[in-house]
Design a protein around this motif. Structure first.
Motif, PDB file in Angstrom:
ATOM      1  N   TYR A 129      -2.366  -6.390  -4.224  1.00 35.47           N
ATOM      2  CA  TYR A 129      -2.176  -7.195  -5.436  1.00 35.47           C
ATOM      3  C   TYR A 129      -3.443  -7.217  -6.288  1.00 35.47           C
ATOM      4  O   TYR A 129      -3.376  -7.229  -7.511  1.00 35.47           O
ATOM      5  CB  TYR A 129      -1.784  -8.624  -5.063  1.00 35.47           C
ATOM      6  CG  TYR A 129      -0.409  -8.750  -4.455  1.00 35.47           C
ATOM      7  CD1 TYR A 129       0.700  -9.007  -5.259  1.00 35.47           C
ATOM      8  CD2 TYR A 129      -0.214  -8.607  -3.091  1.00 35.47           C
ATOM      9  CE1 TYR A 129       1.969  -9.125  -4.710  1.00 35.47           C
ATOM     10  CE2 TYR A 129       1.056  -8.715  -2.533  1.00 35.47           C
ATOM     11  CZ  TYR A 129       2.137  -8.979  -3.346  1.00 35.47           C
ATOM     12  OH  TYR A 129       3.392  -9.084  -2.806  1.00 35.47           O
ATOM     13  N   PRO A 135      -7.479  -5.335  -6.687  1.00 32.30           N
ATOM     14  CA  PRO A 135      -8.098  -4.044  -6.341  1.00 32.30           C
ATOM     15  C   PRO A 135      -8.480  -3.982  -4.861  1.00 32.30           C
ATOM     16  O   PRO A 135      -9.089  -4.903  -4.318  1.00 32.30           O
ATOM     17  CB  PRO A 135      -9.334  -4.014  -7.243  1.00 32.30           C
ATOM     18  CG  PRO A 135      -8.940  -4.836  -8.437  1.00 32.30           C
ATOM     19  CD  PRO A 135      -8.091  -5.945  -7.879  1.00 32.30           C
ATOM     20  N   LEU A 190      -1.842  -8.066 -15.832  1.00 29.37           N
ATOM     21  CA  LEU A 190      -2.496  -6.976 -15.109  1.00 29.37           C
ATOM     22  C   LEU A 190      -1.673  -6.547 -13.892  1.00 29.37           C
ATOM     23  O   LEU A 190      -1.576  -5.351 -13.587  1.00 29.37           O
ATOM     24  CB  LEU A 190      -3.899  -7.411 -14.667  1.00 29.37           C
ATOM     25  CG  LEU A 190      -4.926  -7.578 -15.798  1.00 29.37           C
ATOM     26  CD1 LEU A 190      -6.219  -8.163 -15.253  1.00 29.37           C
ATOM     27  CD2 LEU A 190      -5.201  -6.240 -16.488  1.00 29.37           C
ATOM     28  N   LEU A 200       1.330  -4.509 -15.106  1.00 28.17           N
ATOM     29  CA  LEU A 200       0.987  -3.174 -15.600  1.00 28.17           C
ATOM     30  C   LEU A 200       0.490  -2.241 -14.509  1.00 28.17           C
ATOM     31  O   LEU A 200       0.733  -1.031 -14.558  1.00 28.17           O
ATOM     32  CB  LEU A 200      -0.077  -3.291 -16.706  1.00 28.17           C
ATOM     33  CG  LEU A 200       0.374  -3.947 -18.014  1.00 28.17           C
ATOM     34  CD1 LEU A 200      -0.825  -4.156 -18.932  1.00 28.17           C
ATOM     35  CD2 LEU A 200       1.429  -3.094 -18.720  1.00 28.17           C
ATOM     36  N   TYR A 201      -0.217  -2.804 -13.525  1.00 25.68           N
ATOM     37  CA  TYR A 201      -0.883  -1.929 -12.558  1.00 25.68           C
ATOM     38  C   TYR A 201      -0.660  -2.342 -11.103  1.00 25.68           C
ATOM     39  O   TYR A 201      -0.202  -1.535 -10.286  1.00 25.68           O
ATOM     40  CB  TYR A 201      -2.382  -1.904 -12.859  1.00 25.68           C
ATOM     41  CG  TYR A 201      -3.175  -1.052 -11.899  1.00 25.68           C
ATOM     42  CD1 TYR A 201      -3.143   0.340 -11.972  1.00 25.68           C
ATOM     43  CD2 TYR A 201      -3.964  -1.645 -10.905  1.00 25.68           C
ATOM     44  CE1 TYR A 201      -3.867   1.128 -11.091  1.00 25.68           C
ATOM     45  CE2 TYR A 201      -4.692  -0.867 -10.018  1.00 25.68           C
ATOM     46  CZ  TYR A 201      -4.646   0.520 -10.108  1.00 25.68           C
ATOM     47  OH  TYR A 201      -5.355   1.281  -9.233  1.00 25.68           O
ATOM     48  N   GLY A 202      -0.955  -3.566 -10.771  1.00 30.06           N
ATOM     49  CA  GLY A 202      -0.986  -3.994  -9.375  1.00 30.06           C
ATOM     50  C   GLY A 202       0.326  -3.842  -8.632  1.00 30.06           C
ATOM     51  O   GLY A 202       0.336  -3.511  -7.439  1.00 30.06           O
ATOM     52  N   ARG A 203       1.437  -4.029  -9.299  1.00 33.39           N
ATOM     53  CA  ARG A 203       2.735  -3.994  -8.604  1.00 33.39           C
ATOM     54  C   ARG A 203       3.093  -2.602  -8.080  1.00 33.39           C
ATOM     55  O   ARG A 203       4.010  -2.471  -7.271  1.00 33.39           O
ATOM     56  CB  ARG A 203       3.844  -4.518  -9.509  1.00 33.39           C
ATOM     57  CG  ARG A 203       4.161  -3.643 -10.700  1.00 33.39           C
ATOM     58  CD  ARG A 203       5.100  -4.358 -11.656  1.00 33.39           C
ATOM     59  NE  ARG A 203       5.445  -3.558 -12.819  1.00 33.39           N
ATOM     60  CZ  ARG A 203       6.531  -2.818 -12.919  1.00 33.39           C
ATOM     61  NH1 ARG A 203       7.385  -2.752 -11.907  1.00 33.39           N
ATOM     62  NH2 ARG A 203       6.786  -2.140 -14.009  1.00 33.39           N
ATOM     63  N   HIS A 204       2.370  -1.587  -8.526  1.00 37.51           N
ATOM     64  CA  HIS A 204       2.625  -0.227  -8.038  1.00 37.51           C
ATOM     65  C   HIS A 204       1.647   0.188  -6.939  1.00 37.51           C
ATOM     66  O   HIS A 204       1.681   1.334  -6.494  1.00 37.51           O
ATOM     67  CB  HIS A 204       2.522   0.778  -9.193  1.00 37.51           C
ATOM     68  CG  HIS A 204       3.491   0.525 -10.303  1.00 37.51           C
ATOM     69  ND1 HIS A 204       4.861   0.505 -10.108  1.00 37.51           N
ATOM     70  CD2 HIS A 204       3.298   0.252 -11.619  1.00 37.51           C
ATOM     71  CE1 HIS A 204       5.465   0.258 -11.254  1.00 37.51           C
ATOM     72  NE2 HIS A 204       4.537   0.088 -12.190  1.00 37.51           N
ATOM     73  N   GLN A 205       0.795  -0.747  -6.494  1.00 39.05           N
ATOM     74  CA  GLN A 205      -0.268  -0.405  -5.544  1.00 39.05           C
ATOM     75  C   GLN A 205      -0.107  -1.096  -4.188  1.00 39.05           C
ATOM     76  O   GLN A 205      -1.033  -1.104  -3.387  1.00 39.05           O
ATOM     77  CB  GLN A 205      -1.627  -0.807  -6.142  1.00 39.05           C
ATOM     78  CG  GLN A 205      -1.911  -0.256  -7.528  1.00 39.05           C
ATOM     79  CD  GLN A 205      -1.938   1.255  -7.556  1.00 39.05           C
ATOM     80  OE1 GLN A 205      -2.517   1.883  -6.662  1.00 39.05           O
ATOM     81  NE2 GLN A 205      -1.331   1.849  -8.567  1.00 39.05           N
TER      82      GLN A 205
END
Length: 515
Positions: free
Chosen positions: A341, A343, A472, A475-480
């Motif tokens: 969720y 970095p 954020l 845009l980014y965290g949900r794919h990690q």
């Protein structure tokens, strides 16, 4: 790379070789270590912060609010104890909400708790610097600027927390005991010196036709709820120590309940005696005695030099909470980062001491920036906001806490129905009814913040941070995301629960081999 898509709008990827080995915690804490950590995290609430509420609610409103909040914390801690025993991994509030409300609910709850703990750390550093400078200047005539004290305190306690959990738990227990001893010494000396006069607690001039007991009317009780929370804020952090506890399913619920009992006793002692020595009105001024109500109490019946020595004891109480709350934000950020969720580098732990030093360092830098903005930049640009700025950061912390509390109680109710077959080594004695009571009271505290015009800036600031964080993640965290223990528990319906016995990648082969 293999992925699982379309799981509530998020994507999971394999952790990869060595991922969890680089993010290892060490089990060192028993019941007393956990209890000490809980007391240490919260005890500063008896030394500073609570008294600000006297100016807007009066002593009577704060007393009634305190009783209500004690009920909330007991019912809430029972509920959290049940969930933490069922989910003995570091995620805490994020983990509970993730299982009940999905990844978006888990992220929102975890973010609220991050804001709570990072901002609370900043508040404690601010109050600690005030106590430390008062003691230093009285004893030596030397005074240091606030930013210097902040840097010293952040550096010292980030270093201490990075030395290993065993050292941190021992330190927390020792300073918790010293902190409670300081409050007891204050109580004994105040009574022995004849300094206690309960008529002083009602010395705030009533507004209109209101009584001295409720100088701002019954609505003052609502506005008092957030201040009463300050006596307990942080005790709910103990589930974050699950992967560093020797027997988390047994000891975390017990330590949490006894923590609330201990804090309720010392909170009531301060609430009755501190204003009875100084008067309620005298300790609402900020900066000044409003930053140091207990020191003001000692000064009321002791020479300044003696009071300054005892202020060092009060400072220890604040430093105890600095240790405990810093532990909390470190583990909260660690668990959200380990799951992807936040970095992922934030969850790295040291090879030797097995502590999340990166999260501790980054959280400390953010805390220092917060203090610089609130205490230096805002007053410099608008002097009229100087007095309110300190209250703003306190209320951002409490606002984050009550949102986290409400989400956790909703999660408890849902999990009772959603995961009926999940293993629950501890069950709440107040059950669903207790969770609903805690939810209603937490919502009352939420309204006490939202409806108070004085703290509109705190609410707006919190909302802005929240919106940016969610943006954020979208845009980014949900794919990690990674199948950390918290995610495995949620995706397996509560069947994968204990990483200590099952390993940290129990579902990897089940899920990704099928891809």
């Amino acid at each position: 790379m293999a992925e699982i898509r379309n799981v509530s709008g998020v994507s999971y990827t394999p952790a990869g070789a060595g991922y969890f080995e680089k993010r290892t915690l060490q089990r060192t804490a028993g019941f007393w270590g956990l209890w000490g950590l809980g007391i240490a995290a919260v005890i500063s609430g008896a030394f500073s912060g609570w008294n600000v509420g006297l100016s807007t609610t009066g002593w009577g409103g704060l007393l009634i609010a305190m009783i209500i909040i004690v009920i909330m914390y007991f019912t809430m801690i029972f509920s959290i104890g049940e969930m933490s025993a069922a989910m003995p991994h570091t995620g805490g509030a994020y983990s509970f909400a993730r299982a009940a409300l999905g990844p978006w609910g888990g992220f929102v709850t975890g973010l609220a708790e991050t804001i709570e703990y990072v901002v609370t750390t900043s508040v404690i550093v601010l109050f600690s610097a005030s106590y430390a400078n008062s003691a230093l200047s009285t004893l030596t005539g030397v005074s240091l600027p606030g930013p210097v004290w902040w840097a010293i305190l952040f550096a010292l306690f980030i270093g201490l927390n990075s030395l290993g959990a065993s050292i941190g738990f021992r330190f927390a227990l020792i300073v918790a005991i010293i902190s409670m001893a300081v409050i007891l010494i204050f109580a004994i000396l105040a009574v022995a010196n004849g300094a206690v006069d309960f008529s002083r607690v009602l010395d705030i001039t009533p507004a209109g036709a209101n009584s001295t007991f409720l100088p701002f009317g019954a609505v003052g009780i609502l506005f008092s709820l957030p201040f009463a929370i300050w006596f307990f804020l942080g005790i709910e952090e103990l589930p974050l120590a699950a992967e560093e506890a020797k027997n988390p399913s047994r000891d975390i619920p017990r330590a949490s309940v006894w923590g609330v009992i201990t804090l309720a006793f010392f909170g009531m002692l301060i609430l009755f005696l501190n204003p009875a020595v100084t008067g309620s009105k005298a300790i609402t001024v900020s900066p000044g005695d409003g930053d140091e109500p207990l020191l003001a109490g000692f000064r009321a019946f002791l020479p300044d030099s003696v009071a300054a020595v005892l202020a060092i004891g009060a400072l220890i109480g604040l430093l105890a909470s600095l240790q405990g709350i810093m532990f909390a934000y470190g583990r909260n950020m660690y668990s959200l980062s380990r799951a992807g969720y936040y970095p992922k580098f934030l969850s790295l732990t040291g090879a030797k001491h097995k502590t999340p030093w990166v999260a501790l360092l980054v959280g400390g830098i953010i805390g220092y920036i917060i203090l610089t903005v609130v205490v230096i930049i805002i007053p410099a640009t608008n002097p009229d906001l100087a007095a309110a700025a300190r209250g703003v950061i306190l209320f951002i912390a409490v606002f984050g806490a009550v949102i986290s509390y409400m989400m956790q109680m909703v999660s408890f109710v849902i999990l009772r129905r959603k995961f009926p077959n999940a293993k629950r080594p501890y069950t709440s004695p107040t059950g669903v009814a207790g969770a609903i009571i805690a939810l209603v009271i937490a919502f009352g505290a939420f309204l006490g913040i939202v409806l108070a015009p004085t703290f509109a800036v705190a609410v707006v600031t919190f909302i802005v941070i929240f919106v940016v964080g969610i943006g954020l993640f979208a845009l980014y965290g949900r794919h990690q995301l990674v199948l950390s223990p918290e995610e495995e528990y949620a995706l397996s319906g509560g069947l994968h629960g204990d990483p200590q016995t099952e390993g940290y990648d129990a579902m990897e082969s089940e899920v990704f081999d099928k891809k």
